[in-house]
Scaffold this motif. Structure first.
Motif, PDB file in Angstrom:
ATOM      1  N   ALA A 299       0.844  -1.197   0.000  1.00 31.35           N
ATOM      2  CA  ALA A 299       0.000   0.000   0.000  1.00 31.35           C
ATOM      3  C   ALA A 299       0.875   1.241   0.000  1.00 31.35           C
ATOM      4  CB  ALA A 299      -0.915   0.000   1.217  1.00 31.35           C
ATOM      5  N   GLN A 300       0.455   2.253  -0.762  1.00 34.70           N
ATOM      6  CA  GLN A 300       1.205   3.498  -0.854  1.00 34.70           C
ATOM      7  C   GLN A 300       0.426   4.618  -0.179  1.00 34.70           C
ATOM      8  OE1 GLN A 300       1.953   4.980  -4.842  1.00 34.70           O
ATOM      9  NE2 GLN A 300       3.926   5.857  -4.201  1.00 34.70           N
ATOM     10  N   ASP A 410      -4.016   0.961  -2.224  1.00 32.05           N
ATOM     11  CA  ASP A 410      -3.572  -0.430  -2.366  1.00 32.05           C
ATOM     12  C   ASP A 410      -3.130  -0.680  -3.801  1.00 32.05           C
ATOM     13  OD1 ASP A 410      -4.283  -0.791   0.268  1.00 32.05           O
ATOM     14  OD2 ASP A 410      -6.274  -1.583  -0.210  1.00 32.05           O
ATOM     15  N   ARG A 411      -1.897  -1.083  -3.975  1.00 36.31           N
ATOM     16  CA  ARG A 411      -1.336  -1.201  -5.326  1.00 36.31           C
ATOM     17  C   ARG A 411      -1.166  -2.645  -5.798  1.00 36.31           C
ATOM     18  NH1 ARG A 411      -2.847   3.252  -5.763  1.00 36.31           N
ATOM     19  NH2 ARG A 411      -1.590   5.156  -5.866  1.00 36.31           N
ATOM     20  N   PHE A 412      -0.727  -3.542  -4.913  1.00 35.03           N
ATOM     21  CA  PHE A 412      -0.438  -4.893  -5.372  1.00 35.03           C
ATOM     22  C   PHE A 412      -0.492  -5.865  -4.198  1.00 35.03           C
ATOM     23  CE2 PHE A 412       3.591  -2.622  -4.725  1.00 35.03           C
ATOM     24  CZ  PHE A 412       4.182  -3.396  -3.736  1.00 35.03           C
ATOM     25  N   LEU A 413      -0.563  -7.145  -4.534  1.00 29.63           N
ATOM     26  CA  LEU A 413      -0.546  -8.236  -3.557  1.00 29.63           C
ATOM     27  C   LEU A 413       0.548  -9.206  -3.944  1.00 29.63           C
ATOM     28  CD1 LEU A 413      -1.976  -9.745  -1.154  1.00 29.63           C
ATOM     29  CD2 LEU A 413      -3.307 -10.945  -2.904  1.00 29.63           C
ATOM     30  N   VAL A 433       9.118  -4.472  -4.913  1.00 29.70           N
ATOM     31  CA  VAL A 433       8.087  -4.378  -5.947  1.00 29.70           C
ATOM     32  C   VAL A 433       7.738  -2.918  -6.202  1.00 29.70           C
ATOM     33  CG1 VAL A 433       5.715  -4.980  -6.575  1.00 29.70           C
ATOM     34  CG2 VAL A 433       7.168  -6.669  -5.434  1.00 29.70           C
ATOM     35  N   ALA A 434       7.727  -2.106  -5.146  1.00 25.56           N
ATOM     36  CA  ALA A 434       7.427  -0.684  -5.304  1.00 25.56           C
ATOM     37  C   ALA A 434       8.467  -0.001  -6.182  1.00 25.56           C
ATOM     38  CB  ALA A 434       7.361  -0.013  -3.937  1.00 25.56           C
ATOM     39  N   PHE A 524      -3.487  -4.266  -8.738  1.00 22.71           N
ATOM     40  CA  PHE A 524      -4.905  -3.900  -8.693  1.00 22.71           C
ATOM     41  C   PHE A 524      -5.220  -2.790  -9.698  1.00 22.71           C
ATOM     42  CE2 PHE A 524      -4.006  -5.208  -4.189  1.00 22.71           C
ATOM     43  CZ  PHE A 524      -4.611  -6.451  -4.305  1.00 22.71           C
ATOM     44  N   ASN A 525      -6.457  -2.795 -10.140  1.00 21.11           N
ATOM     45  CA  ASN A 525      -6.953  -1.800 -11.083  1.00 21.11           C
ATOM     46  C   ASN A 525      -7.443  -0.585 -10.297  1.00 21.11           C
ATOM     47  OD1 ASN A 525      -8.265  -0.319 -13.058  1.00 21.11           O
ATOM     48  ND2 ASN A 525      -9.176  -2.112 -14.046  1.00 21.11           N
TER      49      ASN A 525
END
Length: 534
Positions: A299-300, A410-413, A433-434, A524-525
């Protein structure tokens, strides 16, 4: 040469190492170990926790391509001189990148794309992965499966678990349609759209048996009055985990029409696998976890900083709540033996898993099933009952369930097997990943590695002079994670010599320094989250 007892050999297999492979482990040359240390390599965290954490047993034919590593033999030294192109070839052999299509009439998916990769340490790889879109309901499912005592159980669970969850999600009307199609021998509408890498393997011979038992599952759902609208995602995942594990157990006990099917069912049941599955619908992420794979959300914040949000908890001895849960199910007299030496009955590291019937069945049932299968080969390793085996079952596959409602930040899992988490902390993985996503090096991630701290610097203290951003060699973020997991030095940089050494380790040595690694990164979209916010 180190001494090896029968009990220690068998304890390896529970996490797990077959006897022939263990014997080769016992002959690792001292010169080899010295060379590895000179190259900056250290035994993996799993190895440091004790030899029975290993997963070097292969209970079936090889699956997928083998990494071009060398086997050690007397008088020979391994060749660590891999070229950068050879390193990239090994790391990228199993990578997968998928942009999720917008299916007609179904609106935008909450998943924009996902990237995945695997790197084997065992031969064959004991990890598996799955990803699919639900075609009869909305949402996508992703799974990471970490096998032990062979790949058979992880393979079976990776092929079947998402089908069980998809069926449980479907409303009664849809289940009636597929039952009518099967009954009248018409084509059955597809339940899942799978996303498979060409190296992913399927057990074609067992497909009819799998389909038969999946049908029995949906018939039972149809017989229940509470299934009119289908189950909630969490109930569906919970039911799928429990039902598949029960089917795996029953299939090993049932008389099957052929010896290969019977052998496959026994291998699946006596091997084991942990599982972490994420179901992403239009609003949030539902995670079902059994074992020590892990789900971590990146999460950013508004100031650009990144945080790791845990969506699962490891089910092993590092989790005190989980240890107490296991102990509470057995008499007071067993409290010192149920979890001993940080393992279930002193042998198995994960405290939840599919298969592993030697920790679930009674002694009598195990003996009866194996006696009936006496004509089958390669079953000697199963004829062992753990010590202090008094009140089974000691193990279950019931998942721990988590729900996270997606937010704009929330950007990715990240879903990954413990091979990654042995090398990286959750926050480190999110930072990597960021930086891969944004192209910016996150200085806050640069910490001295715990076992690689340089002289004169306190443990865990940030480096005074952060290294410049490393070149982004990988288009795939899962590959980026794996490269850094096995190649990072004490300065937070990828050391090419260390990376080449880790990828060149002989088959009988590699597992001392790293585990199989499987990673899937789901992006995530942001458009769907903005719609929710409005």
């Amino acid at each position: 040469m180190m001494s090896v007892t029968v009990s220690s050999l068998l304890s390896h297999c529970a996490k797990g190492t077959a006897l022939p492979h263990l014997l080769s482990l016992c002959h690792v040359q001292r010169g080899m170990a010295s060379q590895c240390c000179c190259l900056g390599l250290r035994p993996s965290k799993a190895w440091l926790r004790g030899p029975s954490s290993h997963r070097d047993c292969a209970l079936g034919p090889g699956v997928g391509p083998r990494a071009p590593r060398h086997s050690s033999s007397a008088g020979e030294d391994p060749d660590y001189q891999l070229t950068p192109a050879q390193v990239d070839g090994i790391l990228q052999a199993n990578e997968q990148s998928v942009r999720v299509p917008e299916l007609e009439g179904r609106g935008q998916s909450a998943v924009l794309r996902f990237e995945s990769n695997q790197l084997a340490a065992n031969t064959p790889n004991e990890d598996r992965r799955s990803s699919a879109t639900c075609l009869q309901t909305r949402g996508m499912m992703f799974g990471v499966f970490d096998g032990h005592c062979g790949h058979a159980c992880a393979q079976t669970v990776s092929e079947r678990l998402l089908y069980y969850a998809a069926v449980a999600l479907m409303p009664q009307r849809s289940l009636e349609e597929i039952e009518d199609a099967v009954e009248s021998r018409r084509p059955v509408p597809p339940l899942l759209q799978w996303y498979k890498h060409h190296n992913d393997y399927n057990y074609r011979e067992s497909s009819p048996l799998y389909a038969e038992h999946l049908r029995l599952f949906w018939q039972e759902l149809l017989a229940g009055e509470e299934h009119l609208e289908g189950m909630s995602p969490q109930d569906a995942l919970d039911r799928a985990f429990r039902r598949l594990d029960a089917d795996i157990s029953l299939e090993a006990q049932a008389p099957l029409e052929s010896d290969p099917l019977r052998s496959a069912a026994l291998q699946t049941a006596f091997a084991g696998s942990t599982a972490c599955v994420a179901f992403v619908d239009g609003e949030g992420v539902h995670v079902a976890n059994a074992g020590d794979c892990r789900a971590v959300l990146g999460a950013q914040a508004g100031d650009g900083s990144w945080s790791a949000v845990p969506l699962s908890r490891d089910h092993n001895a590092t989790n005190g709540v989980e240890v107490e849960r296991v102990r509470s199910r057995h008499p007071e007299a067993e409290q010192d033996t149920v979890v001993a030496d940080e393992r279930l009955l002193g042998i198995l590291m994960p405290l939840r898993a599919f298969g592993d019937v030697r920790f679930k069945w009674s002694r009598e049932l195990q003996r009866s099933v194996l006696e009936d299968a006496r004509d089958l080969e390669d079953l000697a390793v199963y004829q062992y009952t753990p010590p202090n085996y008094l009140t089974p079952p000691y193990l279950e596959a019931a998942p721990e369930l988590t729900y996270h409602r997606l937010r704009p930040g929330d950007r990715f899992l990240i879903l990954a097997s413990d091979g990654l988490w042995d090398m990286l902390e959750s926050q480190e993985a999110v930072q990597l990943v960021a930086e891969h996503l944004t192209g910016l090096r996150q200085q806050g991630a640069l910490f001295a590695r715990e076992w690689q701290v340089g002289a004169g610097r306190a443990r865990g203290q940030p480096l005074e002079c952060p290294a410049p951003a490393a070149p982004h060699l990988d288009a795939n973020s899962a590959t980026h994670l794996i490269r850094h997991a096995i190649g990072l030095n004490e300065y937070g940089e990828v050391d090419q010599e260390r990376l080449a050494a880790m990828l060149s380790l002989p088959e009988d040595t590699a597992r001392m320094y790293r585990d199989d690694i499987t990673v899937t990164v789901i992006y995530f979209n942001s458009n769907t989250m903005k719609e929710q916010e409005n």
